[in-house]
Design a protein around this motif. Sequence first.
Motif, mmCIF file in Angstrom:
data_model
loop_
_atom_site.group_PDB
_atom_site.id
_atom_site.type_symbol
_atom_site.label_atom_id
_atom_site.label_comp_id
_atom_site.label_asym_id
_atom_site.label_seq_id
_atom_site.Cartn_x
_atom_site.Cartn_y
_atom_site.Cartn_z
ATOM 1 N N GLU A 156 0.834 -1.201 0.000
ATOM 2 C CA GLU A 156 0.000 0.000 0.000
ATOM 3 C C GLU A 156 0.870 1.254 0.000
ATOM 4 O O GLU A 156 0.554 2.252 -0.661
ATOM 5 N N LEU A 157 1.964 1.236 0.731
ATOM 6 C CA LEU A 157 2.874 2.383 0.741
ATOM 7 C C LEU A 157 3.448 2.632 -0.649
ATOM 8 O O LEU A 157 3.501 3.782 -1.111
ATOM 9 N N VAL A 158 3.844 1.574 -1.332
ATOM 10 C CA VAL A 158 4.363 1.710 -2.697
ATOM 11 C C VAL A 158 3.288 2.280 -3.618
ATOM 12 O O VAL A 158 3.566 3.143 -4.468
ATOM 13 N N ARG A 159 2.049 1.835 -3.437
ATOM 14 C CA ARG A 159 0.952 2.364 -4.261
ATOM 15 C C ARG A 159 0.746 3.860 -4.019
ATOM 16 O O ARG A 159 0.423 4.614 -4.939
ATOM 17 N N ARG A 160 0.937 4.300 -2.773
ATOM 18 C CA ARG A 160 0.763 5.720 -2.482
ATOM 19 C C ARG A 160 1.866 6.570 -3.101
ATOM 20 O O ARG A 160 1.641 7.728 -3.453
ATOM 21 N N LEU A 161 3.053 6.019 -3.218
ATOM 22 C CA LEU A 161 4.164 6.772 -3.797
ATOM 23 C C LEU A 161 4.016 6.932 -5.314
ATOM 24 O O LEU A 161 4.418 7.957 -5.885
ATOM 25 N N ALA A 162 3.443 5.938 -5.955
ATOM 26 C CA ALA A 162 3.447 5.863 -7.419
ATOM 27 C C ALA A 162 2.892 7.102 -8.125
ATOM 28 O O ALA A 162 3.498 7.579 -9.098
ATOM 29 N N PRO A 163 1.765 7.692 -7.711
ATOM 30 C CA PRO A 163 1.245 8.848 -8.453
ATOM 31 C C PRO A 163 2.173 10.066 -8.417
ATOM 32 O O PRO A 163 2.038 10.953 -9.264
ATOM 33 N N TYR A 164 3.072 10.122 -7.481
ATOM 34 C CA TYR A 164 3.891 11.322 -7.291
ATOM 35 C C TYR A 164 5.321 11.144 -7.779
ATOM 36 O O TYR A 164 5.920 12.082 -8.310
ATOM 37 N N VAL A 165 5.891 9.945 -7.603
ATOM 38 C CA VAL A 165 7.284 9.745 -8.031
ATOM 39 C C VAL A 165 7.462 8.492 -8.881
ATOM 40 O O VAL A 165 8.593 8.164 -9.264
ATOM 41 N N GLY A 166 6.371 7.792 -9.179
ATOM 42 C CA GLY A 166 6.497 6.576 -9.982
ATOM 43 C C GLY A 166 7.375 5.561 -9.282
ATOM 44 O O GLY A 166 7.103 5.146 -8.165
ATOM 45 N N THR A 167 8.458 5.177 -9.937
ATOM 46 C CA THR A 167 9.412 4.229 -9.349
ATOM 47 C C THR A 167 10.662 4.933 -8.825
ATOM 48 O O THR A 167 11.650 4.272 -8.495
ATOM 49 N N HIS A 168 10.611 6.249 -8.729
ATOM 50 C CA HIS A 168 11.788 7.007 -8.282
ATOM 51 C C HIS A 168 11.827 7.098 -6.750
ATOM 52 O O HIS A 168 11.636 8.154 -6.156
ATOM 53 N N TRP A 169 12.044 5.956 -6.138
ATOM 54 C CA TRP A 169 12.162 5.869 -4.687
ATOM 55 C C TRP A 169 13.049 4.679 -4.361
ATOM 56 O O TRP A 169 13.265 3.793 -5.190
ATOM 57 N N ASN A 170 13.596 4.658 -3.157
ATOM 58 C CA ASN A 170 14.348 3.491 -2.703
ATOM 59 C C ASN A 170 14.264 3.368 -1.197
ATOM 60 O O ASN A 170 13.961 4.336 -0.493
ATOM 61 N N ALA A 171 14.487 2.159 -0.703
ATOM 62 C CA ALA A 171 14.444 1.859 0.731
ATOM 63 C C ALA A 171 15.806 1.304 1.128
ATOM 64 O O ALA A 171 16.066 0.108 0.959
ATOM 65 N N PRO A 172 16.705 2.135 1.623
ATOM 66 C CA PRO A 172 18.070 1.672 1.905
ATOM 67 C C PRO A 172 18.181 0.921 3.225
ATOM 68 O O PRO A 172 17.572 1.291 4.227
ATOM 69 N N ARG A 173 18.958 -0.141 3.202
ATOM 70 C CA ARG A 173 19.360 -0.797 4.441
ATOM 71 C C ARG A 173 20.481 0.010 5.081
ATOM 72 O O ARG A 173 21.123 0.831 4.427
ATOM 73 N N ALA A 174 20.705 -0.209 6.379
ATOM 74 C CA ALA A 174 21.782 0.497 7.062
ATOM 75 C C ALA A 174 23.113 0.210 6.368
ATOM 76 O O ALA A 174 23.467 -0.936 6.132
ATOM 77 N N GLY A 175 23.819 1.268 6.007
ATOM 78 C CA GLY A 175 25.081 1.126 5.292
ATOM 79 C C GLY A 175 24.950 1.330 3.792
ATOM 80 O O GLY A 175 25.960 1.460 3.087
#
Length: 379
Positions: free
Chosen positions: A353-372
């Motif tokens: 659901e979080l990914v769906r909320r991001l899509a209208p605004y940034v499409g696939t231009h997001w990332n979820a980094p692990r520590a480091g």
Amino acid sequence: MIVFPTGVRRLVPTKRATGTRLSVLLALLSLVLSGCRYMRTGDPAVLRPTAPGEVHLVDVCKRQCTDSADVVAAGVDGFLIMPWADTTQLVMTAPSFTNPTIWWMTFGDWLLGTRPDTARITRRLNAMPAANASRLARVGALLVGHGHYDHLMDVPPLLPRMPDARVFGSSTVINLLAPVAAAEPRRVSVDSIAARDARHGVTAYDVGPALRVRAMAWEHAPNIGGLTVAPGDQRTPRRTLPRTVFGWKKGAVYAYAVDILQRDGTAGLRLFFHDAAAGPEVQRRAGEIVAGLPSTRTTVVIAVAANFDQLPLYPDILLAHLAPDHVILGHWDDFFRSSEKPERVVRGIDARELVRRLAPYVGTHWNAPRAGAITRIRW
């Protein structure tokens, strides 16, 4: 407060504080026993996490790249921000490594208390070359959005590694850190300088020649079924650090705009950082405040996964106002799980659901980094 015959003042829990804590403990216990959605972690695959040491490239160059910055994930919602034009002064947001479990929060914390796991903090930092000792020593500003344990508890043992860092936060944050000698001369309360709405000026703090920080009012979504853990303020300086996680009071909540400056003094990159989800009106006001700031070539939002669905339209309104080029997800990993175990998605949220909320605004231009992991932004 009670004054005993000896004249020694001792703070005792008020009925309200005790009742709130008992309510949260009972809620945690019921969640443990019921196995409801707040107890279930998720498979991080849907977030395509950036692995430790890996570089996720965000290239927003119009014609030719002229500058870049690295944003190093450093535990829960901790990020080390490094402009490559000038690496002598850096900005960091408060990281967390100790991560007490749900079981400990429900039973052990009440009986034995919770302290920063200094050995784990050392091991985790040693496992993150991008946040090495040399870089931590160059941190000029440590930004704290609110006083909860998962943002502030690990700060005291980290401060000796950052001898020049000023700690920015609410008066609650300042008072919670009062017993820490290393923090004494460099605590900065943002209560009086943070912007509340677009009608008032925004005070800027320069962190070296390439970084500028501004604070603005924000809020914190409920944690569990409408309840917020450790609400309220720490109104007086503490003499000792809190014994339990519930002693780390939330206090006022702030977001920060971190501008990375170009040689002509204009902003090449603006990072909008916050460490809690917020409701529609707070997002709207923050968007209007940012709209009144000097323009920037590139905007990146560091958004929060934890509790994102506890208030409506988060992060929709913020992203609609800021129109960022990219979103970095913070606070997405389960902070009730050892930071030395493979990450799981924070309990209680639907990552899809979080990914769906991001899509209208940034499409696939997001990332979820692990520590480091490193998010490298070029413009």
